[in-house]
Write a protein that holds these residues in place. Sequence first.
Motif: not given
Length: 851
Positions: A255, A257, A271
């Motif tokens: 991930t 962001a 994100l």
Amino acid sequence: MKKLFTLTILACMTLFVSAQTVTGVVVDPSSGDPLIGATVIEKGTTNGTITDIDGKFSIVITEPGEPVLLVSFLGYNPQEVSVMGDGNVSLGNIELAPDGLGLDEVVITGTMDIVRDRKTPVAVSTIGVREIQAKAVGNVEFPEVMKNTPSVYVSSQTGFGDSQMWMRGFDQINTAFLLNGQPINGMEDGRMYWSNWSGMSDVATAVQVQRGLGSSKLAISSVGGTVNIVTKTVENQQGGFARFMVGNDGYLKGTLAYNSGLVGKWAVSALVDHWQADRKWAEGTFGQGQSYFLSVGFKPNERNTFNFLVTGAPQNHGQRWSQSLETLEEDPKFNQHWGLDSDGNILSERYNYYHKPVMNLIWDFDIDERTTLSSVLYASFGRGGGTGDYGRGRIRTEEGQVDFAAIEASQSGIGSFGDNYARRASVNNHQWYGNVTTFKKNLSPDVDVSVGADVRFYRGDHFRQIVNYFGLSGWNESFRHATRPSDYVVNESYSVNPWAALTNFAPEGQRIAYDYSENINYQGAFGQLEYTPGNASTFIQGSVSNQFYQREGRWSDIGKSDSVNKLGYNVKAGASYSFDLSNIIFFNAGFYSRQPFLDNIFENIRYSNDFIEPEIENENVIGLELGYKLFLESFAANINLYNTNWGNRTNVSTFNNDAGTPDDESDDFAQRNIERGISQVHRGIEIDMRYDFLNGFLLKGYASFGDWKYTAIDRVTVFNDDTGALIGEEDGSDLSDVHVPNAPQTSFGIGASYRWNGISFFADYNYYDRLFQRNNFNSSETFLREEIGTLDPYSLIDAGVGYRFNIGESGLELRANVYNVLDSFYINQTDPFGFLNGNGRTWNLSLKYIF
């Protein structure tokens, strides 16, 4: 090792004794309203938190000396607050002055129907961002974060995104879900598919669960309750994070962001992530997907704020349906729906793929100091479906798996349904546009009035297409089609990639089995009056809605059906009284006249434009609730009593008669049940409490005791959905001794969490009992109206630990979570043809870099 363990315990005790917790409430100086999601950071560190629904925060100081807190909220001037004194410190109210140029960080409360525990007379529980990100990120379904809420039951399933949720015994079809004020239950049937919302764990700042009729102004399907999911919009501070996660059975997730912070009058948050796994826990439940989120905020002047959001979670995953009890007891991970293809790759017969981009534009207009206009304009475009077998030519291995290689080796030429096997996809595409607008006027310090409109336009397209011919050059497909000749052949196949599904699906000439569309237009108006004199708080709400239905067939019943308009309405009222700001009692009541779902008004939604006769009428819902709330300095508790009567229900459902074992599959067929005049009563008591104590420790508990029973059913008719043949029919029966199945009528849980100096820990225990099996009025063999037993009670333990430390102005966070710590085997649900069990022990480990 023993010495190391002793030193570790002593170190933890030293930290525990020396910790300092600082609490406070961040508010708007003119209105006194709490600022939800304000950032509170210990200056010079990355140690921080955000305020909850009531504007409250609690932070454990990590640096010695006289610390300073930096409090900020978009649209307001940041403020530095010095913490004076030893031990725990309460700062009281912290007022932030508006800067006149900033952006509101949380979506418009006028369309969100967010309530505060102390004021609004409804049963409500709120889960904050820290709990969401600690418990529901990774190989865990988003609804799991709500399972420590009274009367909420989450039936975890072994496919990614296949979990189901109940509230006060009502399934998620009859629980309303909102995303930033946007209704997200399916327009056709009210269903929720959590696989479409797998990215919510990373972008939600709060989840508020309003049990019962709740406070929502919209005429939505909140029989069991309403769940408001609040996503972040734009964040005040520039920065972001990168995270990598691993888990059991090959689970991987990455991930990234980033937040731009406020740049002039603009701010952007974004994100993206990717995940994949060999399986979730059971065999053949592999999956992969992505999530994306983009929020752009703009404030052209002091009175207007705009926020644009787009999010989506394209995914695909193998599924497992119900099994026989004997099969599960022998091998809990068994799944009859997968096998190996001719290249040795794992392939699932039951496979879900979907991509549902959702976007909304939010406008907040402060007309004057006492008047606001809030509006959310939204759209979603769903593409994808689920795969399954097509034809009678399935071959299995001795172990019970589908032998795709043997099937392909045995087939050639043009296939047909009676002799061959193909893999098809049931496609469910839709376009959905809508707007919710709320006008709010403060008539006096004690009186607020709100009025608004809710408008939706929906079209759903449903058909089947072939995705794999397994050696065949085409398929003879004329069954049920009004114009195709008997030798008609389809020969194209289509991708099950969720990104490709946005544009790559079969044209009319290549569709099989059925092909139809559903059109729904919805117009609603609502209003609310709030009167809050002194220690009292009262409200009355009303809404009216018109729903237009029409079916368009392109297969056995070509053309459009007659159009139908159904008028629905609701009215609710409630009052609370605070004796001394710590002891509050409340009462609310409401009545719904709810329109039936479109899928429940046609004789056969796949093949016919004919309506069920006599005409399906509205459902009636009456809800009553009495509650008590206790708020002390470090302790809070709630007790709720409720009674919900739900009458005149119609349920039209289709089941695949697949008992889950190879020996039973010779009689596979699709079964359609039409159940009319169902009535039921749900009553119960709910208790929940929380205790903040000992420098960062939080203890929470809940208990729910329900008595949920059917009372009557007027008629049940069962058809073979493939042939249209009538299987059986029976008129009304007394069901007063039949319990509502699939949600535990007794449940309780206790949880503890601890946060200090970068260390965080949680442990939750949940117990479920009186979980009734599905009763027989959904069976193809009998219409007996009697109890058929309960599932064994079971309990689950989840736990997690994290540690965050600073690296200059950046930080690292390491977290490990384990779910079903004791690896318990349990059956958590039944359906008409078998049993479902939840996951065994699962885990994930993540490393997060914060910059």
